[in-house]
Write an enzyme that holds these catalytic residues in place. Structure first.
Site, PDB file in Angstrom:
ATOM      1  N   ARG A 173      43.856  36.311  34.284  1.00 15.95           N
ATOM      2  CA  ARG A 173      43.961  37.717  34.542  1.00 15.95           C
ATOM      3  C   ARG A 173      42.549  38.082  33.705  1.00 15.95           C
ATOM      4  O   ARG A 173      41.801  39.201  34.151  1.00 15.95           O
ATOM      5  CB  ARG A 173      45.095  38.618  34.006  1.00 15.95           C
ATOM      6  CG  ARG A 173      44.899  40.157  33.840  1.00 15.95           C
ATOM      7  CD  ARG A 173      44.975  40.573  32.577  1.00 15.95           C
ATOM      8  NE  ARG A 173      44.874  41.923  32.529  1.00 15.95           N
ATOM      9  CZ  ARG A 173      43.930  42.636  31.747  1.00 15.95           C
ATOM     10  NH1 ARG A 173      43.048  41.931  31.221  1.00 15.95           N
ATOM     11  NH2 ARG A 173      43.663  43.857  31.742  1.00 15.95           N
ATOM     12  N   HIS A 218      37.620  40.681  33.119  1.00 19.10           N
ATOM     13  CA  HIS A 218      36.458  40.784  31.936  1.00 19.10           C
ATOM     14  C   HIS A 218      35.274  39.816  32.359  1.00 19.10           C
ATOM     15  O   HIS A 218      34.128  40.162  31.952  1.00 19.10           O
ATOM     16  CB  HIS A 218      36.975  40.366  30.583  1.00 19.10           C
ATOM     17  CG  HIS A 218      38.144  41.264  30.119  1.00 19.10           C
ATOM     18  ND1 HIS A 218      38.021  42.354  29.888  1.00 19.10           N
ATOM     19  CD2 HIS A 218      39.395  41.037  29.895  1.00 19.10           C
ATOM     20  CE1 HIS A 218      39.164  43.137  29.484  1.00 19.10           C
ATOM     21  NE2 HIS A 218      40.071  42.185  29.483  1.00 19.10           N
TER      22      HIS A 218
END
Length: 127
Positions: free
Chosen positions: A81, A86
């Site tokens: 994730r 990011h």
């Protein structure tokens, strides 16, 4: 609903629903089709984020459950994730597709065994 108010079965249901969405979106598609379809990429990545976030919530709010079910790669799900959220500019879509094809079916089976039958998602979607 606040995060703390959710139960482990709620988070597990979120994971299972996100897996099933990815599978529906990717069904009958090839790597080439995935690489050419930005909407499909976005939908798959978004649901990977949901899987990771729900996994992290289980780790945070129910560490004893995580310890009892070490066969599920909880930390790896959250790490994935983080990589797609990011590191969005450097996501390797071929790796994402490989995860969808090889690892999500295994994860789906693992999560299904952890959910009581009355907590399985009905296809109504996430709230």
């Amino acid at each position: 609903m606040k995060k703390k108010a959710l139960r482990v079965p709620d988070y597990l249901s979120h994971i299972l629903e996100a897996i099933r969405r990815i599978q529906r979106y990717a069904q009958g598609r090839s790597l080439d089709a995935f690489m050419a379809d930005e909407q499909l990429q976005d939908a798959v990545v978004r649901n990977i984020e949901i899987i990771g976030e729900a996994s992290r919530n289980i780790e945070t709010y129910s560490p004893h459950f995580v310890a009892q079910h070490g066969e599920v790669p909880w930390a790896a799900l959250y790490a994935m994730r983080n990589r797609v959220a990011h590191g969005y500019w450097a996501v390797d879509l071929a790796v994402v597709w490989q995860v969808v094809q090889r690892e999500l079916p295994v994860l789906e089976a693992q999560i299904q065994t952890l959910l009581p039958a009355d907590d399985l998602p009905t296809g109504e979607g996430l709230h």
